[in-house]
Design a protein around this motif. Sequence first.
Motif, PDB file in Angstrom:
ATOM      1  N   ALA A  49     -18.266  -5.162   4.221  1.00  0.00           N
ATOM      2  CA  ALA A  49     -17.849  -5.918   3.246  1.00  0.00           C
ATOM      3  C   ALA A  49     -18.634  -6.300   2.535  1.00  0.00           C
ATOM      4  O   ALA A  49     -20.460  -6.263   2.582  1.00  0.00           O
ATOM      5  CB  ALA A  49     -17.682  -6.958   4.745  1.00  0.00           C
ATOM      6  N   ALA A  50     -18.393  -7.164   1.317  1.00  0.00           N
ATOM      7  CA  ALA A  50     -19.270  -7.348   0.779  1.00  0.00           C
ATOM      8  C   ALA A  50     -19.096  -8.405  -0.217  1.00  0.00           C
ATOM      9  O   ALA A  50     -17.712  -8.627  -0.218  1.00  0.00           O
ATOM     10  CB  ALA A  50     -19.812  -5.603  -1.065  1.00  0.00           C
ATOM     11  N   ILE A  51     -19.953  -9.404  -0.915  1.00  0.00           N
ATOM     12  CA  ILE A  51     -19.747 -10.466  -1.844  1.00  0.00           C
ATOM     13  C   ILE A  51     -20.858 -10.298  -3.513  1.00  0.00           C
ATOM     14  O   ILE A  51     -21.510  -9.907  -2.648  1.00  0.00           O
ATOM     15  CB  ILE A  51     -20.167 -11.733  -0.528  1.00  0.00           C
ATOM     16  N   ALA A  52     -19.804 -10.470  -4.868  1.00  0.00           N
ATOM     17  CA  ALA A  52     -21.050 -10.899  -5.167  1.00  0.00           C
ATOM     18  C   ALA A  52     -22.309 -11.225  -5.672  1.00  0.00           C
ATOM     19  O   ALA A  52     -21.783 -12.735  -5.100  1.00  0.00           O
ATOM     20  CB  ALA A  52     -19.727 -11.539  -6.558  1.00  0.00           C
ATOM     21  N   TRP A  53     -23.097 -11.435  -6.209  1.00  0.00           N
ATOM     22  CA  TRP A  53     -24.451 -12.090  -6.330  1.00  0.00           C
ATOM     23  C   TRP A  53     -23.496 -13.677  -6.749  1.00  0.00           C
ATOM     24  O   TRP A  53     -24.125 -14.381  -6.243  1.00  0.00           O
ATOM     25  CB  TRP A  53     -25.136 -11.716  -8.139  1.00  0.00           C
ATOM     26  N   SER A  54     -22.122 -14.597  -7.544  1.00  0.00           N
ATOM     27  CA  SER A  54     -22.082 -15.149  -8.146  1.00  0.00           C
ATOM     28  C   SER A  54     -20.642 -16.061  -6.998  1.00  0.00           C
ATOM     29  O   SER A  54     -20.236 -17.066  -6.624  1.00  0.00           O
ATOM     30  CB  SER A  54     -20.967 -15.374  -9.290  1.00  0.00           C
ATOM     31  N   GLY A  55     -20.756 -14.682  -5.592  1.00  0.00           N
ATOM     32  CA  GLY A  55     -19.907 -15.092  -4.234  1.00  0.00           C
ATOM     33  C   GLY A  55     -18.156 -15.667  -5.122  1.00  0.00           C
ATOM     34  O   GLY A  55     -17.424 -15.754  -3.733  1.00  0.00           O
TER      35      GLY A  55
END
Length: 125
Positions: A49-55
């Motif tokens: 999984a991954a999440i952007a720096w902005s969420g």
Amino acid sequence: QVQLVESGGGLVQAGGSLRLSCAASERAFSIYAVGWFRQTPGKEREFVAAIAWSGGNTNYADSVKGRFTISRDNAKNTVYLQMNSLKPEDTAAYYCAARRFGSGSDYSGAAYDYWGQGTQVTVSS
């Protein structure tokens, strides 16, 4: 240099839940995308999984969609991986990784700049 520390791994029965944490030393952690990967001995590292720096953007491997949720609390410099309905095939060492201004769509480990030491998750049948 960003230091990442994973925690929350352990032994759980199939169907159970765990929440992994990835804590960062960097106060500007909010500008880093974070990915979770896992690896078992003799196998390739696998994107989870991954999440952007902005969420605002999250992505999941097909094998964990609907069961795992990635989230972040930038005030605590921490990213979480909530893992529900765990299966024996989820057994692996789990690693978090960070990429500055990442979009959350980076599935390759090569895209990330910093890695934690990992935490072991073992799911018994």
